[in-house]
Design an enzyme around this catalytic site. Structure first.
Site, PDB file in Angstrom:
ATOM      1  CG  HIS A   1      -0.095  -0.027   2.513  1.00 54.00           C
ATOM      2  ND1 HIS A   1       0.533   1.078   3.052  1.00 54.00           N
ATOM      3  CD2 HIS A   1       0.213  -1.055   3.343  1.00 54.00           C
ATOM      4  CE1 HIS A   1       1.178   0.750   4.144  1.00 54.00           C
ATOM      5  NE2 HIS A   1       1.010  -0.547   4.349  1.00 54.00           N
TER       6      HIS A   1
ATOM      7  CD  GLU B   1       1.872  -6.063   7.989  1.00 52.83           C
ATOM      8  OE1 GLU B   1       1.803  -7.280   7.775  1.00 52.83           O
ATOM      9  OE2 GLU B   1       2.815  -5.358   7.588  1.00 52.83           O
TER      10      GLU B   1
END
Length: 286
Positions: free
Chosen positions: A21, A94
């Site tokens: 990201h 994550e």
């Protein structure tokens, strides 16, 4: 069955483009974001836009992403540019860094000196208190990538994920010892691409086509039948001159194309100042 030079027949393999990201307001200060829902900053939004421009000339058949806001915000302009909807996969999220969430490593050395020293010496065997076990992260993230490849046989899929989860998954898939993930793969840069060709035969490891390449320099997709498995680009991982060996795995800042990374705010003593709370951050609590 393989064709000439060990190449699979066209359409037999799936290509995955893995992308970390864009930068967030915590990453610019080297804070662990992990499972906390931290939005992109202005640099991260520019990186997402640049990735979308790149995707227009590098078409993909599908887009998938983590459910965390920073990944969805990065994937959204890419999916729009390709006329697709992003598939949200919770297993791509994550790693939860436990007590490290929202803190810098320097702060952790002050607040949790024993835990910080243990992590530095053995990040997989002695993760931070309250953290998700790295082996578990590797298993779920790799499972997600395999499932995505299985749902899109012979296609090309762009996957937006996270620094640590993707590195652990890559190590598991490529046969690299998990305890060496920070040595072999120091970090994935924000909005850079890593490309894999995934065989239809689950017994075969994926071919690593490129690693950590900025979107302005990433190679165009090549017809699958024309690329020998040996044609793997060397890892394009920049030197870690500014990153201590113990630097946060999911907190490395990346500058936008043609600019320098923002400096972390510091006090008169030279120590980083505490992060200013942001109304759109959902921080994990324990």
């Amino acid at each position: 069955m393989l064709g000439p030079q060990g190449v699979e027949p066209a359409g037999a393999a799936t290509e995955l483009t893995l992308v970390r990201h864009g930068r967030t307001i915590w990453h610019r200060e080297n804070r662990y974001a992990g499972a906390s829902d931290v939005p992109l900053d202005e640099v991260g939004r520019a990186q997402a836009t640049a990735l979308a421009h790149w995707a227009r000339s590098h078409p993909h058949d599908a887009v998938a992403c983590s459910p965390l806001h920073r990944a969805r915000e990065t994937a959204a302009p890419v999916a729009e540019a390709l006329g697709l909807s992003a598939e949200v996969n919770p297993a791509l999220r994550e790693m939860d860094f436990g007590v490290a969430e929202g803190r810098t490593l320097a702060e952790l050395h002050r607040e949790y000196p024993d835990a910080a020293a243990a992590f530095v010496s053995d990040p997989t065997g002695r993760p931070f208190p309250g953290a998700e076990p790295p082996e578990q992260v590797a298993e779920r993230a790799l499972g997600a990538l395999r499932a995505i490849a299985g749902r899109h046989p012979g296609a090309s899929v762009l996957v937006v994920g996270h620094n640590t989860a993707l590195r652990l998954a890559l190590c598991g898939w490529l046969g690299i010892a998990l305890e060496r993930y920070r040595d072999v793969l120091p970090r994935l840069e924000n909005a850079a691409v890593t490309r894999l060709r995934v065989s239809a035969d689950p017994r075969r490891p994926p071919a690593l086509l490129c690693l950590n390449v900025p979107v302005t320099a990433a190679p165009a997709a090549v017809p699958r039948a024309a690329v020998p498995r040996a044609a793997v680009r060397p890892a394009a991982v920049p030197p870690d001159a500014a990153e201590p060996a113990s630097a946060p795995a999911e907190s490395q800042p990346a500058s936008p194309q043609g600019s320098s990374p923002a400096a972390s705010p510091r006090s008169a003593s030279g120590e980083p100042t505490p992060a200013v709370p942001h109304p759109s951050i959902t921080r994990r609590t324990r």
